[in-house]
Design an enzyme around this catalytic site. Structure first.
Site, PDB file in Angstrom:
ATOM      1  N   CYS A  71       0.846  -1.199   0.000  1.00  0.00           N
ATOM      2  CA  CYS A  71       0.000   0.000   0.000  1.00  0.00           C
ATOM      3  C   CYS A  71       0.875   1.241   0.000  1.00  0.00           C
ATOM      4  CB  CYS A  71      -0.882  -0.021   1.244  1.00  0.00           C
ATOM      5  SG  CYS A  71      -1.745   1.521   1.518  1.00  0.00           S
ATOM      6  N   CYS A  77      -0.665   5.953   7.142  1.00  0.00           N
ATOM      7  CA  CYS A  77      -2.005   5.558   7.598  1.00  0.00           C
ATOM      8  C   CYS A  77      -1.964   4.932   8.986  1.00  0.00           C
ATOM      9  CB  CYS A  77      -2.621   4.605   6.586  1.00  0.00           C
ATOM     10  SG  CYS A  77      -4.059   3.718   7.167  1.00  0.00           S
ATOM     11  N   CYS A  80      -2.312  -0.531   9.209  1.00  0.00           N
ATOM     12  CA  CYS A  80      -1.533  -1.773   9.191  1.00  0.00           C
ATOM     13  C   CYS A  80      -0.191  -1.491   9.851  1.00  0.00           C
ATOM     14  CB  CYS A  80      -1.252  -2.218   7.761  1.00  0.00           C
ATOM     15  SG  CYS A  80      -2.715  -2.663   6.830  1.00  0.00           S
ATOM     16  N   GLN A 290     -18.504  -9.772  12.310  1.00  0.00           N
ATOM     17  CA  GLN A 290     -17.056  -9.972  12.136  1.00  0.00           C
ATOM     18  C   GLN A 290     -16.628  -9.433  10.776  1.00  0.00           C
ATOM     19  OE1 GLN A 290     -14.958 -11.059  14.290  1.00  0.00           O
ATOM     20  NE2 GLN A 290     -16.147 -12.159  15.820  1.00  0.00           N
ATOM     21  N   TYR A 319     -20.897 -13.454  25.961  1.00  0.00           N
ATOM     22  CA  TYR A 319     -20.410 -12.350  25.116  1.00  0.00           C
ATOM     23  C   TYR A 319     -20.760 -12.679  23.655  1.00  0.00           C
ATOM     24  CZ  TYR A 319     -17.497 -12.071  29.315  1.00  0.00           C
ATOM     25  OH  TYR A 319     -17.050 -12.050  30.603  1.00  0.00           O
ATOM     26  N   GLU A 340     -25.407 -11.350  26.183  1.00  0.00           N
ATOM     27  CA  GLU A 340     -24.747 -10.187  25.578  1.00  0.00           C
ATOM     28  C   GLU A 340     -25.297  -8.919  26.221  1.00  0.00           C
ATOM     29  OE1 GLU A 340     -22.472  -9.178  23.117  1.00  0.00           O
ATOM     30  OE2 GLU A 340     -23.241  -7.170  23.502  1.00  0.00           O
ATOM     31  N   ASP A 389     -16.321 -15.397  24.436  1.00  0.00           N
ATOM     32  CA  ASP A 389     -15.631 -14.587  23.415  1.00  0.00           C
ATOM     33  C   ASP A 389     -15.665 -13.134  23.884  1.00  0.00           C
ATOM     34  OD1 ASP A 389     -14.548 -13.466  21.153  1.00  0.00           O
ATOM     35  OD2 ASP A 389     -16.244 -13.913  19.841  1.00  0.00           O
ATOM     36  N   CYS A 416      -9.488 -12.110  21.603  1.00  0.00           N
ATOM     37  CA  CYS A 416      -8.832 -11.178  20.682  1.00  0.00           C
ATOM     38  C   CYS A 416      -7.667 -10.494  21.383  1.00  0.00           C
ATOM     39  CB  CYS A 416      -9.837 -10.157  20.158  1.00  0.00           C
ATOM     40  SG  CYS A 416     -10.665  -9.274  21.468  1.00  0.00           S
TER      41      CYS A 416
HETATM   42  N1  SAH Z   1     -19.085 -13.572  19.847  1.00  0.00           N
HETATM   43  C1  SAH Z   1     -19.461 -12.454  19.049  1.00  0.00           C
HETATM   44  C2  SAH Z   1     -18.993 -11.096  19.569  1.00  0.00           C
HETATM   45  C3  SAH Z   1     -17.732 -11.036  20.366  1.00  0.00           C
HETATM   46  S1  SAH Z   1     -17.190  -9.396  20.739  1.00  0.00           S
HETATM   47  C4  SAH Z   1     -18.990 -12.664  17.626  1.00  0.00           C
HETATM   48  O1  SAH Z   1     -18.153 -13.517  17.381  1.00  0.00           O
HETATM   49  O2  SAH Z   1     -19.474 -11.988  16.736  1.00  0.00           O
HETATM   50  C5  SAH Z   1     -17.512  -9.277  22.469  1.00  0.00           C
HETATM   51  C6  SAH Z   1     -18.957  -8.944  22.823  1.00  0.00           C
HETATM   52  O3  SAH Z   1     -19.066  -8.878  24.235  1.00  0.00           O
HETATM   53  C7  SAH Z   1     -19.454  -7.599  22.312  1.00  0.00           C
HETATM   54  O4  SAH Z   1     -20.622  -7.828  21.561  1.00  0.00           O
HETATM   55  C8  SAH Z   1     -19.744  -6.794  23.578  1.00  0.00           C
HETATM   56  O5  SAH Z   1     -20.873  -5.950  23.453  1.00  0.00           O
HETATM   57  C9  SAH Z   1     -20.014  -7.871  24.587  1.00  0.00           C
HETATM   58  N2  SAH Z   1     -19.778  -7.567  26.009  1.00  0.00           N
HETATM   59  C10 SAH Z   1     -18.873  -6.709  26.538  1.00  0.00           C
HETATM   60  N3  SAH Z   1     -18.891  -6.787  27.883  1.00  0.00           N
HETATM   61  C11 SAH Z   1     -19.820  -7.721  28.210  1.00  0.00           C
HETATM   62  C12 SAH Z   1     -20.281  -8.263  29.461  1.00  0.00           C
HETATM   63  N4  SAH Z   1     -19.780  -7.861  30.622  1.00  0.00           N
HETATM   64  N5  SAH Z   1     -21.227  -9.219  29.416  1.00  0.00           N
HETATM   65  C13 SAH Z   1     -21.734  -9.650  28.233  1.00  0.00           C
HETATM   66  N6  SAH Z   1     -21.348  -9.161  27.033  1.00  0.00           N
HETATM   67  C14 SAH Z   1     -20.400  -8.215  27.027  1.00  0.00           C
END
Ligand code: SAH
Length: 464
Positions: A71, A77, A80, A290, A319, A340, A389, A416
């Protein structure tokens, strides 16, 4: 060493955020855009007691892992951090980073970590299904779209980020033509004036459906040239192949938050569709989804494999966002519960469950660390498998304590951020779980970010 002084140094290591690390008389220098093995000339910029930051001036002897950044604006930027590194080396960098964190923060021995090979991309470009381009004017007054330069709000003109889809360029060209024609001003942050702030563009990779949502500092999409701005924009954007949804989002606040809460639909059903594996998802302008669907499928398949479901299990997905993992697991589980914190995400999750005819999935709005203990204590809920997650900060201890009380056979941890992952795995390991498999998945080639999926099984007292 004085500020602005230049020096020559060998890059021996990489920091977590992707800067090269070199040593000079025991003093450590962090130099962005360099690669292990490079010999570089650098300029001292900022100095602390035992380390400093320098700017790359010239690569004197390139490392064997160095490649020409594809790039042209990669350095300015900042989106990356690893474009100068061959893709193979990027993958190794990410695996090393995860392994280091598990050993250093998680205090796991190397022999305790069964690390499977990182899942990389065959073509590590044009993988993002979503982009948000800010609009502005350049020095000559021309309307431009691009990205904010690292840590500032200066817009670097770039209609064709190489991580994004090819259609972005065509769409941005149309929006700029529309703005010129209708006399619609780009937003100016300093004076809080002008109309068009950002364009959100999304594409369903499996369906080819495209969404455009303009974020505007006003309630109507019209300029000073008399005309019907909204109809004209729809007419122009509909020429793009795959165009399915056109809308605008009202954001009149002085804020860094890109999207406004109110969406005005101009064309189409208000969402686009996409598939991960066989599961269909409807995605609206405000939905979280995602950004790398090709790698997401690999990640979720691994999570599903680690969950090792036979069809009789009760699974909790903590989550859960819009239920992407929940619905994926539901293909093989008896019952899935998702938790969530964001209510709109749960609305999406419920709609997506219905779209796929999955009535054995139930969603709760709330914090994982509140919903799970409440359900456990009040309703004696049970889990065979718990999938988590969490966001970067990891799981709350109350949530981990409840998992330890519930003792599911397996815990699948999708992360992540490998630093908080390592911390949480240690907590679960001390509570009787054993780390069986660790696998990285490269969701964000070119950047330092890496997803990890871990399989833990309950061993209880066997372990102690
Ligand atoms: N598993 C999903 C999103 C993961 S991102 C996927 O793969 O698409 C993490 C998520 O956790 C976000 O949507 C965020 O809003 C949520 N989150 C953050 N803190 C939280 C909590 N204390 N309890 C429940 N969800 C939460």
């Amino acid at each position: 060493m004085e500020k602005n002084q230049e020096f020559t140094v060998v890059i021996e290591d990489m920091s977590e955020d992707g800067a090269g690390v070199g040593k000079l008389d025991g003093y450590i220098w962090f130099i962005k855009d360099t690669v292990i093995g490079d010999v570089v000339r650098a300029k001292a910029m900022k100095m602390k007691k035992s380390y400093g930051f320098a700017r790359l001036m010239e690569v004197l002897e390139p490392s064997g892992s160095r490649v020409e950044a594809a790039c042209p604006v990669a350095r300015r930027c900042g989106g990356c951090q690893l474009q100068s590194m061959s893709y193979e080396e990027q993958l190794q960098f990410k695996e090393r980073k995860v392994l280091n964190n598990l050993m250093r923060i998680g205090r796991f021995g190397r022999e305790e970590i069964n690390m499977l090979p990182i899942m990389g991309m065959e073509h590590p470009w044009r993988y993002r299904n979503k982009a948000q381009f800010p609009f502005g004017r350049d020095k000559n007054g021309k309307i431009i779209a691009g990205f904010y330069a690292g840590r500032t709000h200066d817009i670097i003109e770039n209609d064709d980020c190489l991580l994004g889809v090819e259609e972005n360029q065509e769409i941005l060209g149309i929006i700029k033509r529309f703005m010129e024609e209708q006399g619609v001003e780009p937003y100016d942050e300093t004076g809080h004036k002008g109309l068009v702030r950002h364009a959100l563009i999304r594409k369903g990779f499996k369906t080819g459906e495209i969404m455009v949502c303009l974020v505007i500092n006003g309630r109507k999409l019209s300029g000073k040239n008399a005309g019907t701005g909204e109809e004209r924009l729809v007419e122009m954007l509909r020429q793009v192949k795959g165009m399915t949804s056109i809308s605008y989002s009202i954001n009149t606040e002085q804020t860094n938050v890109i999207m406004g809460k109110e969406i005005v639909n101009l064309y189409g059903p208000g969402y686009i569709r996409d598939y991960i594996g066989d599961v269909q998802y409807q995605i609206s302008p405000l939905s979280f989804y995602q950004v790398n669907p090709v790698q997401t499928e690999k990640l979720y398949k691994t999570a599903l494999e680690y969950a090792n479901l036979s069809g009789n299990e009760t699974v909790w997905d903590l989550y859960c966002g819009i239920g992407t993992i929940s619905l994926f697991l539901a293909q093989k589980a008896k019952q899935v519960y998702g938790v969530e914190i964001v209510p709109q995400a749960i609305e999406d999750a419920r709609r997506n469950a219905a779209v796929n005819g999955m009535d054995h999935v139930e969603f709760f709005v709330g914090k994982a660390e509140e919903v799970l203990p409440q359900q456990y204590e009040k309703n004696q809920i049970h889990a065979d498998v718990i999938v988590v997650d969490p966001p970067r900060k990891g799981c709350d201890t109350v949530c981990l304590d409840t998992i330890l009380k519930m003792q599911p056979e397996r815990v699948v941890y999708v992360s992540c951020d490998s630093a908080t992952l390592a911390r949480d795995l240690r907590y679960l390991a001390d509570g009787g779980y054993e780390v069986e498999k660790v696998r990285c998945c490269d969701m964000f080639p070119g950047t330092v970010h890496c997803e990890v999926v871990v399989n833990m099984t309950y061993c209880g007292d066997k372990k102690k």
